[in-house]
Scaffold this active site. Structure first.
Site, PDB file in Angstrom:
ATOM      1  N   HIS A  23      28.012 -51.737 -73.080  1.00  0.00           N
ATOM      2  CA  HIS A  23      27.911 -52.206 -71.689  1.00  0.00           C
ATOM      3  C   HIS A  23      26.465 -52.516 -71.357  1.00  0.00           C
ATOM      4  CE1 HIS A  23      31.959 -50.804 -69.823  1.00  0.00           C
ATOM      5  NE2 HIS A  23      32.110 -51.276 -71.042  1.00  0.00           N
ATOM      6  N   TYR A  73      30.961 -48.466 -59.593  1.00  0.00           N
ATOM      7  CA  TYR A  73      30.737 -47.294 -58.737  1.00  0.00           C
ATOM      8  C   TYR A  73      30.813 -47.787 -57.297  1.00  0.00           C
ATOM      9  CZ  TYR A  73      28.732 -44.714 -62.751  1.00  0.00           C
ATOM     10  OH  TYR A  73      28.522 -44.059 -63.953  1.00  0.00           O
ATOM     11  N   PRO A 104      28.973 -35.600 -62.286  1.00  0.00           N
ATOM     12  CA  PRO A 104      29.235 -36.670 -63.255  1.00  0.00           C
ATOM     13  C   PRO A 104      28.752 -38.059 -62.838  1.00  0.00           C
ATOM     14  CG  PRO A 104      31.244 -36.078 -62.092  1.00  0.00           C
ATOM     15  CD  PRO A 104      30.195 -35.107 -61.646  1.00  0.00           C
ATOM     16  N   LYS A 144      25.586 -38.031 -67.209  1.00  0.00           N
ATOM     17  CA  LYS A 144      24.499 -37.442 -67.997  1.00  0.00           C
ATOM     18  C   LYS A 144      24.894 -36.189 -68.788  1.00  0.00           C
ATOM     19  CE  LYS A 144      21.314 -40.338 -67.276  1.00  0.00           C
ATOM     20  NZ  LYS A 144      21.880 -41.349 -68.160  1.00  0.00           N
ATOM     21  N   TYR A 153      19.649 -44.545 -65.954  1.00  0.00           N
ATOM     22  CA  TYR A 153      21.049 -44.608 -66.379  1.00  0.00           C
ATOM     23  C   TYR A 153      21.146 -44.765 -67.895  1.00  0.00           C
ATOM     24  CZ  TYR A 153      26.054 -45.394 -65.940  1.00  0.00           C
ATOM     25  OH  TYR A 153      27.423 -45.260 -66.036  1.00  0.00           O
TER      26      TYR A 153
HETATM   27  C1  PHB Z   1      34.186 -41.675 -67.334  1.00  0.00           C
HETATM   28  O1  PHB Z   1      34.479 -42.712 -67.951  1.00  0.00           O
HETATM   29  O2  PHB Z   1      34.916 -40.681 -67.377  1.00  0.00           O
HETATM   30  C2  PHB Z   1      32.942 -41.635 -66.535  1.00  0.00           C
HETATM   31  C3  PHB Z   1      32.094 -42.721 -66.552  1.00  0.00           C
HETATM   32  C4  PHB Z   1      30.933 -42.697 -65.789  1.00  0.00           C
HETATM   33  C5  PHB Z   1      30.635 -41.593 -65.028  1.00  0.00           C
HETATM   34  C6  PHB Z   1      31.498 -40.505 -65.003  1.00  0.00           C
HETATM   35  C7  PHB Z   1      32.645 -40.520 -65.759  1.00  0.00           C
HETATM   36  O3  PHB Z   1      29.516 -41.593 -64.262  1.00  0.00           O
END
Ligand code: PHB
Ligand code: APR
Length: 411
Positions: free
Chosen positions: A94, A222, A314, A318, A406
């Site tokens: 990505h 997000y 989450p 990280k 990130y």
């Molecule tokens: C996930 O794919 O479970 C996932 C991805 C990004 C995040 C948290 C969880 O920030």
């Protein structure tokens, strides 16, 4: 008298006289999550022997669904551990993420801003690849090890005892690596006056579902909405992972799949949800959000690693990456010790690891604060969040700071 044994019942704990099967190794690793498995594999490749003790069964460990975004440094460490083949084949590279505030979308372009990318590959798959590699190399891994106890970890001769199939075992070692997660025995074995705990518990959770449906987009989205946060993620081109912020009082049973899809659609808005493929969930769970750090991470010859020492919410993905950087530091320090008879890196492990951990804690806290609806959120707070989003959307410098964190700060 019925029901009473004539022998004294020793429940759980080992008695001092009980016969122990004694063995020796260089490093005892407690916990077969990603931290413990990766550490044992990297040590093995450098000629250092370890035994891994895991409380649960292999199947149980593999049933846990966790995040799935790997920083380049984590990818490199997995390659170094010779478990990169399937990740390279099946993982998704990505080059950006999308941030959405109400209906406005801003893309953080990792390639353009910081010349890098992340790898989307589930933690469960990382764990499976590591388990297979340990098996193939004849690694010593004890599943369903009960009553794991740390003995004399501050002495020259640390020992770890455990019970397996009724038999009590004791392993003498040089070092103990506490890779046993947030609820493990290692951190809990440290006297309270020797350890400082720093914690922030957030007043909400994440309800996550996994479904065999096409991902909503090629990249993660997000979303911050006045109803709360939402995240669209994925495991592959055919399996998606979605989250919505929920109340800590919510129970999974209160969230039918229909209710989940409805709420998720409201938060991402009509334009994006028009592309949403829904379907039955194959996993559904609620996780609380927490920031947590234990200091220090070394107690004599015991080293805490990964979730045993720190937790991040989450939002910045990280958790696994921080565990991997701890493992990288500890592995290098143990190689220095065994191959070059140098102790400096081991002595500096806690300080080195904590410096990076706090920067990831800061980023995860910041991103969580930016994107979520807090119960006490006032009009003022929401406007500050929106202003921060405006700043990100209009400033290359602000977007670069997000991208840099990130994709992962250097180890
Ligand atoms: C996930 O794919 O479970 C996932 C991805 C990004 C995040 C948290 C969880 O920030
Ligand atoms: N004895 C033996 N094993 C134990 C004990 C114990 N007393 N207590 C816990 N364990 C095991 C757990 O069953 C688990 O398999 O330790 C393992 C710890 O694994 P994780 O919780 O996955 O922690 P870690 O390996 O540090 O991985 C960090 O996992 O939790 C996520 O977000 C986190 O992605 C990050 C990663």
């Amino acid at each position: 008298m019925a029901g009473l044994s004539v022998h004294p019942v020793v429940s759980g704990r080992a008695s001092a006289q009980e016969k122990r099967l004694k063995t020796r190794t260089q490093v005892v690793i407690i916990g077969a999550g990603p931290s413990g498995l990766l550490l044992s594999q990297l040590l093995h490749l450098r000629g250092i022997e370890s035994v891994v003790l895991e409380r649960q069964s292999r199947e149980y460990v593999l049933s846990r669904v966790r995040a799935g975004v790997l920083e380049q440094a984590t990818v490199a460490l997995l390659e170094q551990a010779q478990v990169g083949a399937r990740m390279r084949r099946e993982g998704l590279v990505h080059e950006g993420v999308l941030l959405q505030f109400d209906s406005r979308v801003h893309r953080i372009d990792f390639r353009d801003l910081v010349g890098s990318s992340v790898m989307v590959y589930g933690q469960t798959e990382v764990t499976r690849d590591l388990m297979n590699a340990r098996d193939a190399a004849g690694g010593q891994l004890v599943y369903e090890a009960q009553e794991v106890a740390l003995l004399d970890y501050e002495s020259e001769r640390p020992r770890v005892s455990y019970r397996k199939d009724g038999q009590l075992h004791e392993i003498e070692c040089d070092y103990i690596a506490g890779c046993d997660g947030f609820h493990g025995v290692c951190r809990a074995s440290i006297p309270a006056d020797r350890i400082a705990l720093f914690e922030r518990v957030y007043p909400f959770g994440w309800l996550g579902i996994l479904s065999r449906t096409r991902p909503l987009d090629e990249e993660l989205i997000y979303t911050s909405h006045s109803r709360g946060f939402a995240l669209a993620s994925m495991r592959s081109h055919a399996v998606s992972r979605y989250y919505v912020q929920c109340s800590l009082d919510d129970k999974v049973e209160q969230w039918s799949d229909d209710r989940f899809w409805e709420e998720f659609s409201l938060r991402v808005g009509p334009e994006i949800s028009a592309r949403l493929e829904t379907g039955p969930s194959i996993e559904k769970s609620i996780a609380p959000l927490r920031s947590f750090v234990a200091e220090p991470m070394r107690f004599g010859n015991l080293f805490l690693v990964g979730d045993a020492a720190h937790i991040v919410p989450p939002t910045g993905a990280k958790g696994l990456n921080l565990a991997a950087s701890d493992v990288g530091y500890l592995c290098r320090a143990l190689v220095d010790r065994y191959q070059h008879h140098r102790h400096e890196a081991l002595a500096a492990y806690s300080e080195t690891a904590l410096r990076r951990i706090w920067r990831a804690e800061r980023f995860s806290w910041w991103m969580t604060s930016l994107m979520h609806r807090f119960p006490e959120t006032t009009g003022f707070d929401r406007r500050v969040q929106v202003a921060e989003f405006d700043y990100l959307a209009g400033s290359r410098a602000a977007s670069t700071a997000l991208a840099e964190n990130y994709i992962g700060l250097p180890h």
